[in-house]
Design an enzyme around this catalytic site. Sequence first.
Site, PDB file in Angstrom:
ATOM      1  N   LYS A   1       1.785  -3.286   5.830  1.00  0.00           N
ATOM      2  CA  LYS A   1       1.991  -2.865   4.665  1.00  0.00           C
ATOM      3  C   LYS A   1       3.220  -2.540   4.371  1.00  0.00           C
ATOM      4  O   LYS A   1       4.104  -3.034   3.315  1.00  0.00           O
ATOM      5  CB  LYS A   1       0.950  -1.642   4.384  1.00  0.00           C
ATOM      6  CG  LYS A   1      -0.566  -2.009   4.386  1.00  0.00           C
ATOM      7  CD  LYS A   1      -0.937  -3.076   3.278  1.00  0.00           C
ATOM      8  CE  LYS A   1      -1.728  -4.248   3.548  1.00  0.00           C
ATOM      9  NZ  LYS A   1      -1.960  -5.111   2.409  1.00  0.00           N
TER      10      LYS A   1
ATOM     11  N   SER B   1       0.865  -1.273  -0.034  1.00  0.00           N
ATOM     12  CA  SER B   1      -0.048   0.014  -0.025  1.00  0.00           C
ATOM     13  C   SER B   1       0.940   1.110   0.199  1.00  0.00           C
ATOM     14  O   SER B   1       2.090   1.325   0.345  1.00  0.00           O
ATOM     15  CB  SER B   1      -0.785  -0.071   1.384  1.00  0.00           C
ATOM     16  OG  SER B   1      -1.630   1.431   1.150  1.00  0.00           O
TER      17      SER B   1
ATOM     18  N   TYR C   1      -2.341  -1.077  10.851  1.00  0.00           N
ATOM     19  CA  TYR C   1      -2.283  -1.639   9.416  1.00  0.00           C
ATOM     20  C   TYR C   1      -1.022  -1.196   8.856  1.00  0.00           C
ATOM     21  O   TYR C   1      -0.679  -1.803   8.144  1.00  0.00           O
ATOM     22  CB  TYR C   1      -3.588  -0.967   8.984  1.00  0.00           C
ATOM     23  CG  TYR C   1      -3.895  -1.013   7.352  1.00  0.00           C
ATOM     24  CD1 TYR C   1      -4.187  -2.031   7.028  1.00  0.00           C
ATOM     25  CD2 TYR C   1      -3.549   0.128   6.652  1.00  0.00           C
ATOM     26  CE1 TYR C   1      -4.546  -2.254   5.544  1.00  0.00           C
ATOM     27  CE2 TYR C   1      -3.624   0.096   5.293  1.00  0.00           C
ATOM     28  CZ  TYR C   1      -4.126  -1.096   4.891  1.00  0.00           C
ATOM     29  OH  TYR C   1      -4.349  -1.382   3.302  1.00  0.00           O
TER      30      TYR C   1
HETATM   31  P1  NAD Z   1     -11.610  -5.843   0.076  1.00  0.00           P
HETATM   32  O1  NAD Z   1     -12.282  -5.720   1.471  1.00  0.00           O
HETATM   33  O2  NAD Z   1     -12.651  -5.652  -0.745  1.00  0.00           O
HETATM   34  O3  NAD Z   1     -10.576  -7.002   0.032  1.00  0.00           O
HETATM   35  C1  NAD Z   1     -10.073  -7.665   1.074  1.00  0.00           C
HETATM   36  C2  NAD Z   1     -10.502  -9.136   0.798  1.00  0.00           C
HETATM   37  O4  NAD Z   1      -9.635  -9.951   1.605  1.00  0.00           O
HETATM   38  C3  NAD Z   1     -11.747  -9.505   0.981  1.00  0.00           C
HETATM   39  O5  NAD Z   1     -12.115 -10.270  -0.175  1.00  0.00           O
HETATM   40  C4  NAD Z   1     -11.667 -10.377   2.421  1.00  0.00           C
HETATM   41  O6  NAD Z   1     -12.597 -11.358   2.393  1.00  0.00           O
HETATM   42  C5  NAD Z   1     -10.422 -10.872   2.373  1.00  0.00           C
HETATM   43  N1  NAD Z   1      -9.736 -11.191   3.563  1.00  0.00           N
HETATM   44  C6  NAD Z   1     -10.004 -10.437   4.636  1.00  0.00           C
HETATM   45  N2  NAD Z   1      -9.488 -11.298   5.702  1.00  0.00           N
HETATM   46  C7  NAD Z   1      -9.179 -12.526   5.305  1.00  0.00           C
HETATM   47  C8  NAD Z   1      -8.864 -13.789   5.766  1.00  0.00           C
HETATM   48  N3  NAD Z   1      -8.464 -13.933   7.007  1.00  0.00           N
HETATM   49  N4  NAD Z   1      -8.669 -14.902   5.005  1.00  0.00           N
HETATM   50  C9  NAD Z   1      -8.928 -14.759   3.505  1.00  0.00           C
HETATM   51  N5  NAD Z   1      -9.355 -13.666   3.058  1.00  0.00           N
HETATM   52  C10 NAD Z   1      -9.515 -12.451   3.801  1.00  0.00           C
HETATM   53  O7  NAD Z   1     -10.718  -4.695  -0.001  1.00  0.00           O
HETATM   54  P2  NAD Z   1      -9.539  -4.347  -1.207  1.00  0.00           P
HETATM   55  O8  NAD Z   1      -9.198  -2.654  -0.980  1.00  0.00           O
HETATM   56  O9  NAD Z   1      -9.777  -4.967  -2.298  1.00  0.00           O
HETATM   57  O10 NAD Z   1      -8.172  -4.856  -0.171  1.00  0.00           O
HETATM   58  C11 NAD Z   1      -7.419  -5.696  -1.005  1.00  0.00           C
HETATM   59  C12 NAD Z   1      -5.940  -5.439  -0.512  1.00  0.00           C
HETATM   60  O11 NAD Z   1      -5.420  -4.060  -1.050  1.00  0.00           O
HETATM   61  C13 NAD Z   1      -5.579  -5.418   1.191  1.00  0.00           C
HETATM   62  O12 NAD Z   1      -4.773  -6.068   1.482  1.00  0.00           O
HETATM   63  C14 NAD Z   1      -5.432  -4.046   1.355  1.00  0.00           C
HETATM   64  O13 NAD Z   1      -4.736  -3.502   2.748  1.00  0.00           O
HETATM   65  C15 NAD Z   1      -4.833  -3.450   0.084  1.00  0.00           C
HETATM   66  N6  NAD Z   1      -4.977  -2.113  -0.144  1.00  0.00           N
HETATM   67  C16 NAD Z   1      -6.155  -1.583  -0.320  1.00  0.00           C
HETATM   68  C17 NAD Z   1      -6.242  -0.152  -0.527  1.00  0.00           C
HETATM   69  C18 NAD Z   1      -7.522   0.475  -0.889  1.00  0.00           C
HETATM   70  O14 NAD Z   1      -7.490   1.808  -0.635  1.00  0.00           O
HETATM   71  N7  NAD Z   1      -8.737  -0.133  -1.101  1.00  0.00           N
HETATM   72  C19 NAD Z   1      -5.040   0.684  -0.841  1.00  0.00           C
HETATM   73  C20 NAD Z   1      -3.708  -0.154  -0.564  1.00  0.00           C
HETATM   74  C21 NAD Z   1      -3.867  -1.486  -0.427  1.00  0.00           C
HETATM   75  C1  RM4 Z   2      -4.831   1.831   2.159  1.00  0.00           C
HETATM   76  C2  RM4 Z   2      -4.782   3.330   2.098  1.00  0.00           C
HETATM   77  C3  RM4 Z   2      -6.224   3.817   1.963  1.00  0.00           C
HETATM   78  C4  RM4 Z   2      -7.088   3.220   2.876  1.00  0.00           C
HETATM   79  C5  RM4 Z   2      -6.910   1.739   2.586  1.00  0.00           C
HETATM   80  C6  RM4 Z   2      -7.937   1.023   3.691  1.00  0.00           C
HETATM   81  O1  RM4 Z   2      -3.494   1.223   2.349  1.00  0.00           O
HETATM   82  O2  RM4 Z   2      -4.550   3.870   3.412  1.00  0.00           O
HETATM   83  O3  RM4 Z   2      -6.381   5.462   1.786  1.00  0.00           O
HETATM   84  O4  RM4 Z   2      -8.594   3.545   2.320  1.00  0.00           O
HETATM   85  O5  RM4 Z   2      -5.895   1.300   3.035  1.00  0.00           O
END
Ligand code: NAD
Ligand code: RM4
Length: 254
Positions: free
Chosen positions: A161, A144, A157
């Site tokens: 990351k 992230s 969190y």
């Molecule tokens: P999301 O909530 O749609 O996806 C996360 C997924 O992880 C879900 O499908 C959830 O069921 C699964 N998950 C959670 N706990 C779990 C477990 N114990 N075992 C198996 N699966 C599990 O949100 P997203 O934004 O698509 O997140 C995906 C990744 O992207 C995460 O690692 C998050 O940290 C990262 N991320 C997201 C953002 C953002 O702004 N959305 C930014 C940077 C990084």
């Molecule tokens: C990311 C970043 C985004 C936040 C998600 C949950 O790493 O910080 O801004 O919305 O996490």
Amino acid sequence: MKLLEGKTVLVTGASTGIGRAAAIGAAQHGADVVINYHSRDEDAEACIAAIEATGQRGLAVKGDVAEPDTAKDFVAKAVEAFGKVDVMVNNAGICPFHAFLDMPVETFERTMRVNMHGAYFMVQAAANQMVAQGHGGAIVAVSSISALVGGEYQTHYTPTKAGVHSLMQSTAIALGKYKIRCNSLLPGTILTEINKDDLADDAKRTYMESRVPLGRLGAPEDMVGPIVFLASDMAAYVTGAALLVDGGMFVNLQ
Ligand code: NAD
Ligand code: RM4
């Protein structure tokens, strides 16, 4: 041009969000795809249907990534179904936004276990399979922008990351001799379920949008090209790297 033709791609946490988009995108690029998901059977089935609609094979395996055995089971079922593992996209993650001073121990520990321990075990299981196969592979960890900057309600969190990115740096060294490449994707703020409640606050959402030079928050589909690139042979000499995909948010100081 299909960039993942003939490859078997594994994606964790792929029933929603970035993982789902990556799984379907990999299939559109010619891969057979195995997804891990935690609990929502219907969402997992819908993702598999979308994968199969591309003409590729798909398989969903249920499991909590915080449990070390989940990773071994996921890789074993992938090999049983499609014969090999070429790419692991470690994506599953949680971010239960909470203040620092009264962070519940369980929230802290669960976030560490899912995001950090889960990544470690998944990457290790995939790497052992790739080493046994003997023809290299690619690991993409969804880290992230939060590996680089802090968040007031993300003190549990952001270290996970940064940790996931650090894991890619060390495994890039440990696995280079086996031709296994390890890289991080650093998404900015992408509209998914993980931040739905946080961004339901209009003032916060407007502020976050204003930080992005490209003028909008990201969509899961914005992550597909960068993930497919890092997974593909086009990135044959890319390892230990981090690809920031944030619409310019990080560099937007003044
Ligand atoms: P999301 O909530 O749609 O996806 C996360 C997924 O992880 C879900 O499908 C959830 O069921 C699964 N998950 C959670 N706990 C779990 C477990 N114990 N075992 C198996 N699966 C599990 O949100 P997203 O934004 O698509 O997140 C995906 C990744 O992207 C995460 O690692 C998050 O940290 C990262 N991320 C997201 C953002 C953002 O702004 N959305 C930014 C940077 C990084
Ligand atoms: C990311 C970043 C985004 C936040 C998600 C949950 O790493 O910080 O801004 O919305 O996490």
